[in-house]
Design a protein around this motif. Structure first.
Motif, PDB file in Angstrom:
ATOM      1  N   ARG A  54       0.834  -1.207   0.000  1.00 24.94           N
ATOM      2  CA  ARG A  54       0.000   0.000   0.000  1.00 24.94           C
ATOM      3  C   ARG A  54       0.869   1.256   0.000  1.00 24.94           C
ATOM      4  O   ARG A  54       0.604   2.215  -0.734  1.00 24.94           O
ATOM      5  N   GLU A  57       2.346   1.805  -3.496  1.00 24.38           N
ATOM      6  CA  GLU A  57       1.369   2.332  -4.451  1.00 24.38           C
ATOM      7  C   GLU A  57       1.056   3.801  -4.169  1.00 24.38           C
ATOM      8  O   GLU A  57       0.946   4.619  -5.092  1.00 24.38           O
ATOM      9  N   GLN A  63       4.851   3.445 -12.966  1.00 19.54           N
ATOM     10  CA  GLN A  63       4.513   2.063 -12.601  1.00 19.54           C
ATOM     11  C   GLN A  63       5.466   1.128 -13.341  1.00 19.54           C
ATOM     12  O   GLN A  63       5.118   0.475 -14.321  1.00 19.54           O
ATOM     13  N   THR A  66       6.468  -4.795 -10.701  1.00 16.06           N
ATOM     14  CA  THR A  66       5.398  -5.582 -10.088  1.00 16.06           C
ATOM     15  C   THR A  66       5.489  -5.570  -8.564  1.00 16.06           C
ATOM     16  O   THR A  66       6.575  -5.700  -7.996  1.00 16.06           O
ATOM     17  N   GLN A  70       0.241  -8.786  -5.492  1.00 12.91           N
ATOM     18  CA  GLN A  70      -0.740  -7.711  -5.497  1.00 12.91           C
ATOM     19  C   GLN A  70      -1.170  -7.440  -6.939  1.00 12.91           C
ATOM     20  O   GLN A  70      -0.545  -7.917  -7.888  1.00 12.91           O
ATOM     21  N   SER A  71      -2.208  -6.649  -7.104  1.00  6.41           N
ATOM     22  CA  SER A  71      -2.662  -6.321  -8.456  1.00  6.41           C
ATOM     23  C   SER A  71      -2.054  -5.023  -8.969  1.00  6.41           C
ATOM     24  O   SER A  71      -2.135  -4.723 -10.150  1.00  6.41           O
ATOM     25  N   GLY A  72      -1.423  -4.264  -8.077  1.00  9.15           N
ATOM     26  CA  GLY A  72      -0.877  -2.975  -8.471  1.00  9.15           C
ATOM     27  C   GLY A  72       0.588  -3.044  -8.865  1.00  9.15           C
ATOM     28  O   GLY A  72       1.249  -4.081  -8.768  1.00  9.15           O
ATOM     29  N   ARG A  73       1.088  -1.901  -9.329  1.00 13.72           N
ATOM     30  CA  ARG A  73       2.480  -1.740  -9.679  1.00 13.72           C
ATOM     31  C   ARG A  73       3.006  -0.472  -9.004  1.00 13.72           C
ATOM     32  O   ARG A  73       2.233   0.302  -8.438  1.00 13.72           O
ATOM     33  N   SER A 446       1.792 -11.505 -10.416  1.00 13.75           N
ATOM     34  CA  SER A 446       0.901 -10.387 -10.130  1.00 13.75           C
ATOM     35  C   SER A 446      -0.517 -10.907  -9.987  1.00 13.75           C
ATOM     36  O   SER A 446      -0.988 -11.679 -10.823  1.00 13.75           O
ATOM     37  N   LYS A 449      -6.364  -8.247 -11.411  1.00 11.60           N
ATOM     38  CA  LYS A 449      -7.283  -7.263 -10.864  1.00 11.60           C
ATOM     39  C   LYS A 449      -8.709  -7.791 -10.941  1.00 11.60           C
ATOM     40  O   LYS A 449      -9.113  -8.417 -11.916  1.00 11.60           O
TER      41      LYS A 449
END
Length: 454
Positions: A54, A57, A63, A66, A70-73, A446, A449
């Motif tokens: 968190r 991000e 971005q 990876t 998680q789904s974010g970058r 990854s 999402k």
């Protein structure tokens, strides 16, 4: 003038390619990367792993890399930070043969994030991972055991140099810039052994290390210069961190084939405790009486580790993972020492507490290795059981099989990216040195999402 240690190291590491590595070197780098990814997937589910992701991000920026599990970058420096914390959050990461430090959280975290940032090949990444680990071990050999005994945590203090070399190779630094990067790495070397307790403190330590190593390499690539005396200087790393430094260990046999020996964890706790767990499991298999009849548990440990991990009443599972008495008790009772055994809900179990309180540790310099343990368990009925473990499961002398390693990775990753996803990841790691882009491997770890329903 003779070269400084950092100049010699920079010349050597900047010349490396995958053709410089032996087949064993390549295999070590790939095995380490596969284990790291599985452990980071498991760590991504923890509170410490989630908070770190968190943070990465929310810091914003490009971005580039990876966030594992998680789904974010995030930007490469923040991805390296978060992934290093995740990979150190469940106490299942690799270890050196002296149980002094973990290679992968600083080195592999920095290498994979940098590889994604620059579009590196798998072969380039394998080279960077191996070189970073070699650099980290050389720094440890030059300063330990004094560094550890003075209260510094080897993983971050020495790991920052490994992370820097790994990132620097992938950024294709010339030797003079690698020297500067190593100088800036030393300026950021930090990490204290004041980390055992109920908090997440221990999980944090490799995060800044991976980030700082990558930062040093990027800054050097932009022209920021650093000292060439970071290791042997009057106020340099070796003198600042060790009372008994051996600067020559940094460059001993530099350029000759390097044998990197890594060990892998089958139990979810501090590595020097594993010998004690193996003793407990051995005795558990010998016992005929119920555990309620246990009267005493005497544990002899080598003086190198005899005064660590002694808390018999952990307040959180973080503390339990660095508690030898708790780990021995849970292994005797449940026959295992994995994440299901290290849960806050178990900490006040009266049977665990009783056995934990019975464990008494004494130093024994006659034991052959720093991590050796000798356990004697006596029962109320007069029976005595003994076990001595010098080479725990997962050690070079008592290795986990390939099937063991894959089972561990599936156990940690299946509920994050799915069984098929873990299988795909392991296949990509096996062929990592042939990947035209390392990013293909990172895409496999990854989390997809979740689409919001209209």
């Amino acid at each position: 003038m003779p070269q400084t240690a950092s100049q010699s190291l920079a010349d050597y590491f900047c010349s490396l390619t995958i053709s410089s590595l032996t087949p064993d070197n390549i295999a070590v780098a790939k095995t380490l990367t596969g284990d790291y990814l599985g452990v980071a997937l498991g760590g991504s589910k923890t509170d410490s792993g989630k908070i770190a992701a968190r943070f990465a991000e929310e810091m914003g920026g490009s971005q580039e890399a990876t966030l594992i599990g998680q789904s974010g970058r995030a930007s490469a420096v923040h991805a390296a930070f978060a992934n290093a914390i995740a990979s150190h959050s469940i106490e299942l990461d690799d270890i050196d043969v002296l149980a002094l430090f973990h290679f992968s959280p600083p080195v592999v975290s920095a290498a994979l994030a940098t590889a994604e940032k620059v579009g590196a090949t798998g072969a380039e990444t394998v080279t960077a991972v191996f070189a970073g680990c070699e650099m980290m071990e050389r720094a440890s050999r030059a300063t330990n055991n004094s560094l550890r005994n003075r209260g510094f945590h080897t993983t971050p203090t020495c790991g920052v140099f490994g992370a820097t070399v790994a990132a620097g190779i992938l950024l294709k630094l010339k030797p003079e810039k690698m020297v500067s990067a190593l100088g800036m790495a030393g300026a950021q070397a930090s990490g204290l052994m004041e980390m055992y307790g109920p908090s997440m403190q221990k999980r944090f330590n490799p995060g800044p290390t991976a980030r700082n190593g990558l930062t040093a390499a990027i800054m050097a690539s932009m022209g920021f210069t650093g000292t060439n005396l970071i290791f042997e200087g009057e106020r340099g790393f070796c003198k600042a961190f060790s009372d008994d430094a051996a600067v020559g260990e940094l460059t001993r046999d530099l350029g000759k084939p390097y044998e990197l020996l890594l060990e892998y964890k089958p139990y979810s706790c501090a590595r020097p405790i594993h010998n004690a767990i193996d003793c407990a499991l051995d005795i558990r298999g010998q016992m005929k009486e119920p555990l309620s009849q246990v009267k005493s548990i005497a544990m002899r440990r080598h003086p190198d580790w005899a005064h660590y991990h002694l808390n018999a009443t952990p307040k959180t599972y973080h503390e339990a993972q660095v508690s030898l008495p708790y780990s021995v008790a849970i292994a005797l009772l449940e026959g295992g020492a994995l994440p299901p055994q290290y849960q806050n809900s178990k900490l006040n179990d009266p049977d665990i507490r009783r056995l934990s309180d019975l464990v008494k540790v004494t130093p024994d310099a006659s034991l052959p290795r720093g991590v050796s343990c000798h356990m004697t368990l006596e029962t109320a009925g007069g029976a005595t059981y003994t076990s001595q473990i010098d080479y725990p499961r997962g050690s070079v002398q008592n290795p986990m099989t390939r099937a063991d390693m894959d089972k561990k990775t599936h156990m940690l990753g299946d509920d994050v990216i799915g069984e098929a996803g873990v299988k795909r990841m392991l296949e990509l790691v096996a062929g990592m040195d042939d990947l035209p882009k390392l990013s293909v491997l990172m895409e496999s770890v990854s989390r997809p999402k979740v689409r919001e329903l209209a």
